[in-house]
Design a protein around this motif. Structure first.
Motif, PDB file in Angstrom:
ATOM      1  N   GLY A 107       0.803  -1.217   0.000  1.00 20.98           N
ATOM      2  CA  GLY A 107       0.000   0.000   0.000  1.00 20.98           C
ATOM      3  C   GLY A 107       0.832   1.261   0.000  1.00 20.98           C
ATOM      4  N   ALA A 108       0.285   2.308  -0.581  1.00 22.43           N
ATOM      5  CA  ALA A 108       0.950   3.611  -0.542  1.00 22.43           C
ATOM      6  C   ALA A 108       0.874   4.194   0.867  1.00 22.43           C
ATOM      7  CB  ALA A 108       0.314   4.559  -1.547  1.00 22.43           C
ATOM      8  N   LYS A 109      -0.081   3.742   1.667  1.00 19.92           N
ATOM      9  CA  LYS A 109      -0.120   4.200   3.063  1.00 19.92           C
ATOM     10  C   LYS A 109       1.161   3.750   3.758  1.00 19.92           C
ATOM     11  CE  LYS A 109      -3.284   4.543   6.838  1.00 19.92           C
ATOM     12  NZ  LYS A 109      -4.525   4.063   7.429  1.00 19.92           N
ATOM     13  N   GLU A 110       1.455   2.451   3.619  1.00 20.19           N
ATOM     14  CA  GLU A 110       2.655   1.897   4.235  1.00 20.19           C
ATOM     15  C   GLU A 110       3.899   2.627   3.721  1.00 20.19           C
ATOM     16  OE1 GLU A 110      -0.030   0.471   3.165  1.00 20.19           O
ATOM     17  OE2 GLU A 110      -0.035  -1.696   3.388  1.00 20.19           O
ATOM     18  N   TYR A 132      -3.498  14.361   3.063  1.00 21.16           N
ATOM     19  CA  TYR A 132      -3.572  13.011   3.612  1.00 21.16           C
ATOM     20  C   TYR A 132      -2.735  12.971   4.904  1.00 21.16           C
ATOM     21  CZ  TYR A 132      -2.957   7.881   3.227  1.00 21.16           C
ATOM     22  OH  TYR A 132      -2.933   6.529   3.427  1.00 21.16           O
ATOM     23  N   TYR A 135       1.468  11.591   6.264  1.00 21.13           N
ATOM     24  CA  TYR A 135       2.809  12.193   6.196  1.00 21.13           C
ATOM     25  C   TYR A 135       3.151  12.848   7.538  1.00 21.13           C
ATOM     26  CZ  TYR A 135       0.966  12.444   1.351  1.00 21.13           C
ATOM     27  OH  TYR A 135       0.332  12.211   0.175  1.00 21.13           O
ATOM     28  N   CYS A 182       1.366  15.999  -2.926  1.00 21.95           N
ATOM     29  CA  CYS A 182       0.318  15.021  -3.227  1.00 21.95           C
ATOM     30  C   CYS A 182      -0.590  15.629  -4.294  1.00 21.95           C
ATOM     31  CB  CYS A 182      -0.472  14.729  -1.947  1.00 21.95           C
ATOM     32  SG  CYS A 182      -1.903  13.660  -2.193  1.00 21.95           S
ATOM     33  N   ASN A 186      -5.384  14.804  -2.109  1.00 18.44           N
ATOM     34  CA  ASN A 186      -6.409  14.409  -1.159  1.00 18.44           C
ATOM     35  C   ASN A 186      -6.211  15.339   0.029  1.00 18.44           C
ATOM     36  OD1 ASN A 186      -8.205  13.199   0.563  1.00 18.44           O
ATOM     37  ND2 ASN A 186      -6.964  11.384   0.966  1.00 18.44           N
ATOM     38  N   ASP A 214       3.298  11.917  -3.913  1.00 17.65           N
ATOM     39  CA  ASP A 214       2.244  10.896  -3.789  1.00 17.65           C
ATOM     40  C   ASP A 214       1.278  11.053  -4.971  1.00 17.65           C
ATOM     41  OD1 ASP A 214       0.144   9.231  -3.089  1.00 17.65           O
ATOM     42  OD2 ASP A 214       0.124   9.834  -0.988  1.00 17.65           O
ATOM     43  N   ALA A 216      -1.161   8.816  -5.762  1.00 19.52           N
ATOM     44  CA  ALA A 216      -2.177   7.762  -5.571  1.00 19.52           C
ATOM     45  C   ALA A 216      -3.411   7.959  -6.468  1.00 19.52           C
ATOM     46  CB  ALA A 216      -2.601   7.715  -4.106  1.00 19.52           C
ATOM     47  N   TYR A 217      -3.665   9.204  -6.886  1.00 19.80           N
ATOM     48  CA  TYR A 217      -4.874   9.474  -7.690  1.00 19.80           C
ATOM     49  C   TYR A 217      -4.557   9.796  -9.153  1.00 19.80           C
ATOM     50  CZ  TYR A 217      -7.016   9.415  -3.144  1.00 19.80           C
ATOM     51  OH  TYR A 217      -7.434   9.003  -1.896  1.00 19.80           O
ATOM     52  N   SER A 245      -0.388   3.643  -6.371  1.00 15.96           N
ATOM     53  CA  SER A 245      -1.193   2.603  -5.732  1.00 15.96           C
ATOM     54  C   SER A 245      -2.238   2.089  -6.702  1.00 15.96           C
ATOM     55  CB  SER A 245      -1.873   3.224  -4.512  1.00 15.96           C
ATOM     56  OG  SER A 245      -2.825   2.339  -3.999  1.00 15.96           O
ATOM     57  N   SER A 247      -4.962   1.034  -5.418  1.00 15.11           N
ATOM     58  CA  SER A 247      -6.193   1.137  -4.619  1.00 15.11           C
ATOM     59  C   SER A 247      -7.306   1.882  -5.346  1.00 15.11           C
ATOM     60  CB  SER A 247      -5.899   1.851  -3.304  1.00 15.11           C
ATOM     61  OG  SER A 247      -5.271   0.960  -2.413  1.00 15.11           O
ATOM     62  N   LYS A 248      -7.001   3.104  -5.781  1.00 19.52           N
ATOM     63  CA  LYS A 248      -8.038   3.901  -6.436  1.00 19.52           C
ATOM     64  C   LYS A 248      -8.004   3.669  -7.938  1.00 19.52           C
ATOM     65  CE  LYS A 248      -8.412   5.044  -2.279  1.00 19.52           C
ATOM     66  NZ  LYS A 248      -8.244   6.188  -1.433  1.00 19.52           N
ATOM     67  N   ARG A 256      -4.957  -4.895  -1.789  1.00 21.64           N
ATOM     68  CA  ARG A 256      -3.675  -4.330  -1.367  1.00 21.64           C
ATOM     69  C   ARG A 256      -2.554  -4.566  -2.360  1.00 21.64           C
ATOM     70  NH1 ARG A 256      -4.769  -0.618   0.683  1.00 21.64           N
ATOM     71  NH2 ARG A 256      -2.867  -0.305   1.871  1.00 21.64           N
ATOM     72  N   ALA A 258       0.523  -1.772  -4.167  1.00 20.28           N
ATOM     73  CA  ALA A 258       0.973  -0.429  -4.547  1.00 20.28           C
ATOM     74  C   ALA A 258       2.420  -0.523  -4.993  1.00 20.28           C
ATOM     75  CB  ALA A 258       0.835   0.504  -3.345  1.00 20.28           C
TER      76      ALA A 258
HETATM   77  N1  PLP Z   1      -2.063   8.363  -0.563  1.00 22.14           N
HETATM   78  C1  PLP Z   1      -3.167   9.106  -0.581  1.00 22.14           C
HETATM   79  C2  PLP Z   1      -3.068  10.531  -0.966  1.00 22.14           C
HETATM   80  C3  PLP Z   1      -4.403   8.562  -0.211  1.00 22.14           C
HETATM   81  O1  PLP Z   1      -5.490   9.333  -0.201  1.00 22.14           O
HETATM   82  C4  PLP Z   1      -4.469   7.206   0.153  1.00 22.14           C
HETATM   83  C5  PLP Z   1      -5.725   6.579   0.554  1.00 22.14           C
HETATM   84  O2  PLP Z   1      -6.746   7.145   0.745  1.00 22.14           O
HETATM   85  C6  PLP Z   1      -3.291   6.469   0.152  1.00 22.14           C
HETATM   86  C7  PLP Z   1      -2.100   7.074  -0.219  1.00 22.14           C
HETATM   87  C8  PLP Z   1      -3.290   5.036   0.594  1.00 22.14           C
HETATM   88  O3  PLP Z   1      -3.258   4.167  -0.454  1.00 22.14           O
HETATM   89  P1  PLP Z   1      -3.163   2.615  -0.251  1.00 22.14           P
HETATM   90  O4  PLP Z   1      -4.560   2.082  -0.245  1.00 22.14           O
HETATM   91  O5  PLP Z   1      -2.354   2.140  -1.406  1.00 22.14           O
HETATM   92  O6  PLP Z   1      -2.475   2.340   1.048  1.00 22.14           O
END
Ligand code: PLP
Length: 407
Positions: A107-110, A132, A135, A182, A186, A214, A216-217, A245, A247-248, A256, A258
């Motif tokens: 995941g990009a969260k990790e 988000y 960070y 980002c 987000n 980031d 992610a979108y 990622s 994810s979206k 999971r 990314a």
């Molecule tokens: N980065 C941003 C900007 C996000 O909004 C999110 C999830 O909402 C993530 C990363 C997390 O992505 P992942 O589901 O790959 O952990």
């Protein structure tokens, strides 16, 4: 008596989402007949696309047979997936990123949370506000925060994204070691043009900074004047790391998968000025603390990068984008200053009252749940985020309800 890591005591709790859940639950208990429409959470609602499901199933079948079973995979991710990503996301678009610069993760969260481990605890940091929250929180846990005062940590420099600058933070006059960016953002949904992103890359070159970008979108960006990747900008290979990622992009929030791109040129320095490769350090970190993403998931992920997979995910993204357009136009028609909704699944707008009062007002009057902006940083106070991840029918119903509002 075991002493706690005091840094954790500085965290500001996940008050936002628990408070949202509490208020929604109380409302539903008092009004069981009312249908609540949830446009708050940034989680996808459409299922995995057919080619991904097929590859996922095949991956599971392979795991069921002795001859095709997979145990631990390579820590950096299977080459078949890294190659597919390098070609489809980068090389076919004229961007020079190779498979060995890509690190597969869960995941990009990790990854966005863990990456700061590679830097000294004393580095100077610039972080957007709103953004988000990971960070900020991951750097608080690492001991970089200072004190919490007036809604902010004293050691971080906040890159203000406000209505005055059209939610595009200005480039700081001062030098910062590491800058988080980002885009599409987000929660604001705002994007940067190629020229604007180029200015950040120039800033990083001028000051010897590193940009943690980031993306992610990125899948929501279709306009060619808006970069999907920071590596579209000349010179970014020396100064940037990018988080992506599925994810979206492909509905992998629950599955999971990314990936993080660390070009070989990015350098960090020891106290004595000795240069080290960030790529080698991230490889070392991952191979010590991470044992890879499961084989069926990586096989499913690779299907995203086939011609069929790309076509299928574009349709799903198109579906969310149409939801976003509908919500954006409705909010704009109510006279509320808003942004996002075009290259992003999020619509960000100024509320006619404070964020929490507006939250209660929306829930009470039209039974719509959104996210108060304050959860994304101090600048989010007085703002609200609606998400386009939802069923069209619900979005249409939400729009009809929103149109009845006045204040
Ligand atoms: N980065 C941003 C900007 C996000 O909004 C999110 C999830 O909402 C993530 C990363 C997390 O992505 P992942 O589901 O790959 O952990």
């Amino acid at each position: 008596m075991v002493r706690v890591n005091e840094n954790y005591t500085l965290l500001q709790g996940s008050y936002l989402f628990s408070e949202v859940a509490k208020r929604v639950k109380a409302y539903q208990q008092n009004n069981p007949e009312k249908k609540i429409i949830r446009l708050g959470i940034g989680d996808v609602t459409q299922p995995l696309v057919p080619s991904v499901v097929k590859a996922f199933q095949e991956g599971v079948e392979e795991m069921a047979k002795k001859e095709t079973f997979h145990g631990y995979g390579p820590e950096q991710g299977y080459e078949f997936l890294r190659e597919a990503i390098a070609q489809v996301d980068f090389q076919k678009r004229g961007i020079s990123i190779t498979a060995d610069e890509i690190f597969i993760s869960t995941g990009a969260k990790e990854d966005t949370a863990n990456f700061q481990e590679l830097f000294d605890t004393k580095i100077s940091l610039a972080i957007p506000d709103p953004v988000y929250p990971v960070y900020v929180d991951s750097n608080v846990m690492a001991g970089r925060a200072g004190k919490f005062s007036h809604g902010r940590y004293t050691n971080f420099f906040y890159l203000d994204a406000t209505i005055e600058n059209n939610f595009k933070p200005e480039i700081p006059k001062k030098r910062f070691d590491v800058v988080y960016l980002c885009f599409p953002n987000n929660p604001t949904g705002q994007v940067l043009t190629r020229e604007e992103l180029k200015a950040w890359v120039e800033y990083a070159h001028k000051h010897g900074s590193i940009l943690l970008f980031d993306a992610a979108y990125e899948a929501f960006v279709e306009d060619p004047s808006i970069p999907k990747s920071i590596f579209e900008i000349d010179g970014a290979r020396e100064v940037a790391v990018e988080f992506r990622s599925l994810s979206k992009t492909a509905g992998f929030t629950g599955t999971r998968c990314a990936y993080t791109i660390v070009p070989k040129e990015v350098k960090v320095y020891t106290k004595k000025g000795h240069a080290l490769s960030l790529h080698s350090l991230w490889f070392r970190r991952q191979s010590t603390k991470f044992n890879g993403v499961s084989y069926p998931v990586q096989k499913a992920a690779a299907a995203v990068f086939t011609a069929e997979g790309q076509k299928e995910i574009k349709e799903v993204i198109g579906y969310y984008k149409e939801n976003a357009r509908l919500i954006y136009e409705t909010i704009a028609s109510l006279g509320l200053p808003c942004t996002g909704g075009k290259h992003s699944p999020y619509i960000w707008f100024k509320t006619p009252m404070d964020s929490w009062r507006f939250f209660d007002y929306l829930l009470d009057k039209v039974q719509i749940v959104g996210t108060p902006g304050i959860g994304f940083g101090r600048n989010g106070d007085g703002y609200f985020r609606l998400s386009a991840f939802g069923e069209r029918q619900n979005v249409l119903e939400a729009i009809d309800r929103l149109k009845t509002l006045s204040w």
